[in-house]
Every structure is written in C-alpha cells, then in structure tokens.
Write an enzyme that holds these catalytic residues in place. Structure first.
Site, PDB file in Angstrom:
ATOM      1  N   ASP A 153      23.937 -39.380  -3.419  1.00  0.00           N
ATOM      2  CA  ASP A 153      23.880 -38.422  -4.546  1.00  0.00           C
ATOM      3  C   ASP A 153      24.854 -37.261  -4.365  1.00  0.00           C
ATOM      4  O   ASP A 153      25.188 -36.587  -5.328  1.00  0.00           O
ATOM      5  CB  ASP A 153      22.469 -37.811  -4.677  1.00  0.00           C
ATOM      6  CG  ASP A 153      21.438 -38.839  -5.097  1.00  0.00           C
ATOM      7  OD1 ASP A 153      21.822 -39.999  -5.277  1.00  0.00           O
ATOM      8  OD2 ASP A 153      20.263 -38.464  -5.223  1.00  0.00           O
ATOM      9  N   GLY A 200      15.245 -39.017   0.176  1.00  0.00           N
ATOM     10  CA  GLY A 200      14.846 -40.022  -0.793  1.00  0.00           C
ATOM     11  C   GLY A 200      13.492 -40.632  -0.483  1.00  0.00           C
ATOM     12  O   GLY A 200      12.666 -40.047   0.218  1.00  0.00           O
ATOM     13  N   CYS A 227      -2.462  -4.080   6.912  1.00  0.00           N
ATOM     14  CA  CYS A 227      -2.062  -4.440   8.282  1.00  0.00           C
ATOM     15  C   CYS A 227      -2.480  -3.360   9.263  1.00  0.00           C
ATOM     16  O   CYS A 227      -2.679  -2.196   8.906  1.00  0.00           O
ATOM     17  CB  CYS A 227      -0.556  -4.690   8.343  1.00  0.00           C
ATOM     18  SG  CYS A 227       0.435  -3.240   8.044  1.00  0.00           S
ATOM     19  N   LEU A 250      10.406 -39.274   1.946  1.00  0.00           N
ATOM     20  CA  LEU A 250       9.130 -38.908   1.315  1.00  0.00           C
ATOM     21  C   LEU A 250       7.992 -39.751   1.903  1.00  0.00           C
ATOM     22  O   LEU A 250       6.910 -39.241   2.200  1.00  0.00           O
ATOM     23  CB  LEU A 250       9.219 -39.102  -0.202  1.00  0.00           C
ATOM     24  CG  LEU A 250      10.102 -38.082  -0.922  1.00  0.00           C
ATOM     25  CD1 LEU A 250      10.489 -38.584  -2.315  1.00  0.00           C
ATOM     26  CD2 LEU A 250       9.398 -36.732  -1.030  1.00  0.00           C
ATOM     27  N   ARG A 290      19.779 -22.809  -8.726  1.00  0.00           N
ATOM     28  CA  ARG A 290      20.608 -22.266  -9.816  1.00  0.00           C
ATOM     29  C   ARG A 290      19.739 -21.791 -10.981  1.00  0.00           C
ATOM     30  O   ARG A 290      20.154 -21.803 -12.123  1.00  0.00           O
ATOM     31  CB  ARG A 290      21.629 -23.331 -10.256  1.00  0.00           C
ATOM     32  CG  ARG A 290      22.495 -23.782  -9.072  1.00  0.00           C
ATOM     33  CD  ARG A 290      23.659 -24.640  -9.438  1.00  0.00           C
ATOM     34  NE  ARG A 290      23.345 -25.998  -9.786  1.00  0.00           N
ATOM     35  CZ  ARG A 290      23.041 -26.983  -8.925  1.00  0.00           C
ATOM     36  NH1 ARG A 290      22.959 -26.733  -7.630  1.00  0.00           N
ATOM     37  NH2 ARG A 290      22.810 -28.201  -9.359  1.00  0.00           N
ATOM     38  N   CYS A 343      -0.576  -0.061   7.621  1.00  0.00           N
ATOM     39  CA  CYS A 343      -1.109   0.436   6.353  1.00  0.00           C
ATOM     40  C   CYS A 343      -2.555   0.898   6.516  1.00  0.00           C
ATOM     41  O   CYS A 343      -2.995   1.823   5.838  1.00  0.00           O
ATOM     42  CB  CYS A 343      -1.052  -0.655   5.286  1.00  0.00           C
ATOM     43  SG  CYS A 343       0.627  -1.134   4.899  1.00  0.00           S
ATOM     44  N   GLU A 383       0.834  -1.207   0.000  1.00  0.00           N
ATOM     45  CA  GLU A 383       0.000   0.000   0.000  1.00  0.00           C
ATOM     46  C   GLU A 383       0.871   1.261   0.000  1.00  0.00           C
ATOM     47  O   GLU A 383       0.567   2.253  -0.674  1.00  0.00           O
ATOM     48  CB  GLU A 383      -0.903   0.024   1.241  1.00  0.00           C
ATOM     49  CG  GLU A 383      -1.847  -1.159   1.355  1.00  0.00           C
ATOM     50  CD  GLU A 383      -1.237  -2.350   2.103  1.00  0.00           C
ATOM     51  OE1 GLU A 383      -0.038  -2.624   1.900  1.00  0.00           O
ATOM     52  OE2 GLU A 383      -1.960  -2.994   2.865  1.00  0.00           O
TER      53      GLU A 383
HETATM   54  C1  AOF Z   1       0.135  -5.295   4.289  1.00  0.00           C
HETATM   55  N1  AOF Z   1       0.784  -5.054   3.123  1.00  0.00           N
HETATM   56  O1  AOF Z   1       2.403  -5.471   1.673  1.00  0.00           O
HETATM   57  C2  AOF Z   1       2.275  -6.835   3.559  1.00  0.00           C
HETATM   58  C3  AOF Z   1       1.561  -7.113   4.753  1.00  0.00           C
HETATM   59  O2  AOF Z   1       7.108  -6.962   9.779  1.00  0.00           O
HETATM   60  P1  AOF Z   1       6.180  -6.129   8.982  1.00  0.00           P
HETATM   61  O3  AOF Z   1       5.875  -4.796   9.572  1.00  0.00           O
HETATM   62  O4  AOF Z   1       6.595  -6.018   7.530  1.00  0.00           O
HETATM   63  O5  AOF Z   1       4.757  -6.879   8.997  1.00  0.00           O
HETATM   64  C4  AOF Z   1       4.639  -8.155   8.469  1.00  0.00           C
HETATM   65  C5  AOF Z   1       3.195  -8.602   8.500  1.00  0.00           C
HETATM   66  O6  AOF Z   1       2.378  -7.670   7.787  1.00  0.00           O
HETATM   67  C6  AOF Z   1       2.988  -9.935   7.790  1.00  0.00           C
HETATM   68  O7  AOF Z   1       3.086 -11.018   8.689  1.00  0.00           O
HETATM   69  C7  AOF Z   1       1.574  -9.806   7.252  1.00  0.00           C
HETATM   70  O8  AOF Z   1       0.624 -10.089   8.247  1.00  0.00           O
HETATM   71  C8  AOF Z   1       1.502  -8.323   6.912  1.00  0.00           C
HETATM   72  N2  AOF Z   1       1.966  -8.122   5.537  1.00  0.00           N
HETATM   73  N3  AOF Z   1       0.495  -6.348   5.049  1.00  0.00           N
HETATM   74  O9  AOF Z   1      -0.750  -4.556   4.661  1.00  0.00           O
HETATM   75  C9  AOF Z   1       1.824  -5.765   2.726  1.00  0.00           C
HETATM   76  N4  AOF Z   1       3.377  -7.551   3.204  1.00  0.00           N
HETATM   77 ZN    ZN Z   2       0.983  -3.049   5.910  1.00  0.00          ZN
END
Ligand code: AOF
Ligand code: ZN
Length: 338
Positions: A215, A304, A86, A308, A222, A95, A59
C-alpha cells in the site's frame, strides 16, 4: 458504554469537567485528560483543563481562572475534578497540596488516579486537611475518556485498537500481487476523515511489512485534530525499502521493528534521521512491552490481515474499530477472524 444524561448538580458539574478534559483529546499523552470546575452557590466561578503533558494541571488552570474578587469564596465552594488530584512533585507541584491549602468546603472527584505516585494519596491528603471528598461521580464516563492512560498504568502495556474495513462477505481487500494494483477502497470520505481522527487519538500506528510494501501508506494524521502519531513498521524477514513513503516523509517519526538478526544488518545511513530501528521478536506481548518502554500508551493497528490476526490470537487488544461496507467482493483477502 452506557451514557445517561447527568441529573444531580454534582453530575452536571462533573459532566462539564469531562467536556473540558476532552478539549485536549489526543494532546495530553502520556498524561491523562483532566478537567476541573469550581462552583459557588450553583455558579461556576472557575474552570480549566490540562492542555498537554508538562503544562499546568486542570486544578491549577481552574484556580487561575477564578477572578481575584471571587477568590475569597473558595472556602464555601465545591471543587470538581475528573481525576483524583495528584499528590506528587512531577513536572508540576501537587494539586492536592494546592487544594488543601485553599480549603474548599467539598471536593468531588470522578475517579482515583492509579498512577503509582498518586494512587489514593491525593484524596488522603485532602481528607487529612479536613475537606469532605466524594469519589465516583460519573466514574464510568471518566474511565472511558481516559481508557488509554488507564490501561497503560494498570496493565503496563499500551491500549490497543485494531482497525479494519471489511465487505459484507468478509474480505478486507481484493487479491493483489504488487503495488501497481490499487487497494479496494471501502470507506466514504467522511469515514476516511474519522480514521485520520482516530490516528490522532493514538500515540502510535502499526502496520506490517507486507502492507507497507503493497500500500505504501503515509500513515499521518491529516484530520487537523489531535497529534501526529509515531509510525511503526513491524518486519519479520526483510529490511524495508528506504523508498517507502513512511520512511521518506518526515512529518512524523517512524520506528522500524526488527528481529535482532536483521537489526544487526541495518547499514549506517540507510534511513533518514526521523527513522529509527528497534529490536523485538514476532510476539505481540514482547512488542507491547517494548512500546510501553518507549512511552507509547496507545496503539492503533491498521493492518494487514496477518498482523491483525496476531493481535486477535494473542488476546492483547482492547477495542475493535471495524467498518462493515455494504459491498460484496466475492474473492479477496479474508477479514481477520475474531
Ligand atoms: C491532576 N490533574 O490535570 C493531571 C494529573 O508530570 P506531571 O507533573 O504533569 O504529572 C503527571 C501525572 O499527574 C499523570 O501521570 C497523572 O497521574 C497526573 N495527572 N493530575 O491532578 C491533572 N493531568
Ligand atoms: Zn495535579
């Protein structure tokens, strides 16, 4: 996953958010991939995405991209985000607070954020500010994009992908007795590249001791895309030879997973600094709990057959990535039994 072409304007702009979000694939862990678009009268005036953990959120990137002279239009704009904004002070400020202060006409989010510190609080903050919020536009696509993050948040364990290649008669390799005998290569160069890409999308790659010894894989990504996952070597009865390539090569970190009794036997200075040892049991559940505590949100299990099968039997996995090669081996190491 069912994919249908976006039809409504909301879906078209949310699709753009998801496209932007995916530009950071393999680079945002432990954070989700998020994209955001700001639209005024059917024109995008700003867009952005979250580039890596610790960087500004989508945002903020979208808002910063709006030209100065267009910023006054935000009150009549619709703000799209592929994840609920958030509501917490983490590495960056909330945000939801930024958006609430700017008061767009409407906010459209694809899905709520299950992260405990957000979990509906972002949307509540926007509604409290009198902003109309729509939730659920292209929700399934948003869930699919962030499936690693979502499993880690909601189930408290890493997202697990099991990967192998098998012949038409269900063998994953010829029978070999030591490392002098080369493994059977099923994959085309193109498929091998896509396997490296798959590595880059996960936080960690796991192999068992037997595979490591036989292996001697490097287990690096890469492909040129995504990150360099942590290499995990799961041992049950012996310490691995320090000469193994994943213990010598320092391109990525390596963690040796050992039962507590073996852990006590690791001599000081036995392995180089990029290698560490952690104690765990032979149980998949215990291993996953340990890995989650190390911040690992996604795990690619490369073999292996026994390792799994342990995961398949435990039921603790989310995705199978199986290559079916059109060859017959007639004998060999049987493929895991799903
Ligand atoms: C949003 N917009 O682009 C993302 C969000 O450690 P911080 O402050 O970067 O917060 C991480 C948390 O924020 C992450 O666990 C998730 O809940 C949220 N990510 N939220 O509004 C974003 N990347
Ligand atoms: Zn945010």
């Amino acid at each position: 996953m069912k994919r249908t072409a976006p039809t409504t304007p909301d879906e078209i702009y949310m699709q753009r958010c998801l496209q932007l979000a995916a530009l950071a694939q393999g680079r945002t862990s432990p954070n989700p991939m998020v994209g955001s678009v700001i639209v005024y009268k059917d024109k995008i005036i700003g867009e952005g995405y979250h580039h890596y953990a610790g960087a500004p959120h989508a945002e903020v990137m979208a808002w910063r991209s709006v030209p100065e002279e267009l910023r006054g239009l935000v009150g009549e704009a619709t703000w799209y985000v592929s994840l609920e904004p958030c509501a917490h002070y983490g590495k960056t400020p909330p945000c939801a607070e930024l958006i609430a202060g700017l008061r767009p006409a409407r906010v459209v989010v694809a899905m709520l954020d299950p992260f405990a510190k957000v979990d509906g609080r972002g949307v509540a903050r926007l509604r409290e500010a009198g902003i109309e919020v729509s939730i659920g536009c292209l929700e399934q696509a948003a869930i699919a994009l962030n499936r690693h993050f979502l499993v880690a948040q909601t189930l408290g364990r890493p997202y697990v992908t099991l990967k192998w290649a098998e012949s038409a008669d269900h063998y994953i390799d010829r029978l070999r007795h030591d490392a002098s005998e080369a493994p059977y290569i099923f994959s085309s160069p193109l498929r091998q590249r896509s396997v490296h890409r798959l590595r880059g999308l996960h936080d960690a790659i796991l192999v068992g001791h037997h595979t490591a010894e036989l292996d001697d894989p490097l287990l690096t990504n890469r492909s040129g895309c995504g990150g360099q996952p942590i290499r995990l070597l799961w041992c049950h009865s012996r310490l691995p030879r320090p000469e193994l390539r994943m213990l010598q090569d320092a391109t990525a970190r390596t963690i040796i997973l050992l039962p507590p009794t073996l852990m006590a036997q690791v001599p000081d200075g036995q392995y180089p600094p990029h290698v560490s040892c952690l104690a765990t049991t032979g149980e998949v559940r215990d291993l996953l709990t340990l890995l989650r505590s190390q911040g690992i949100e996604s795990l690619l299990v490369e073999g292996g057959a026994q390792v799994l099968q342990r995961f398949l039997d435990s039921g603790l996995y989310d995705e199978l990535n199986v290559e079916h090669a059109p060859v017959e081996l007639h004998d060999g190491v049987p493929a895991p039994n799903v």
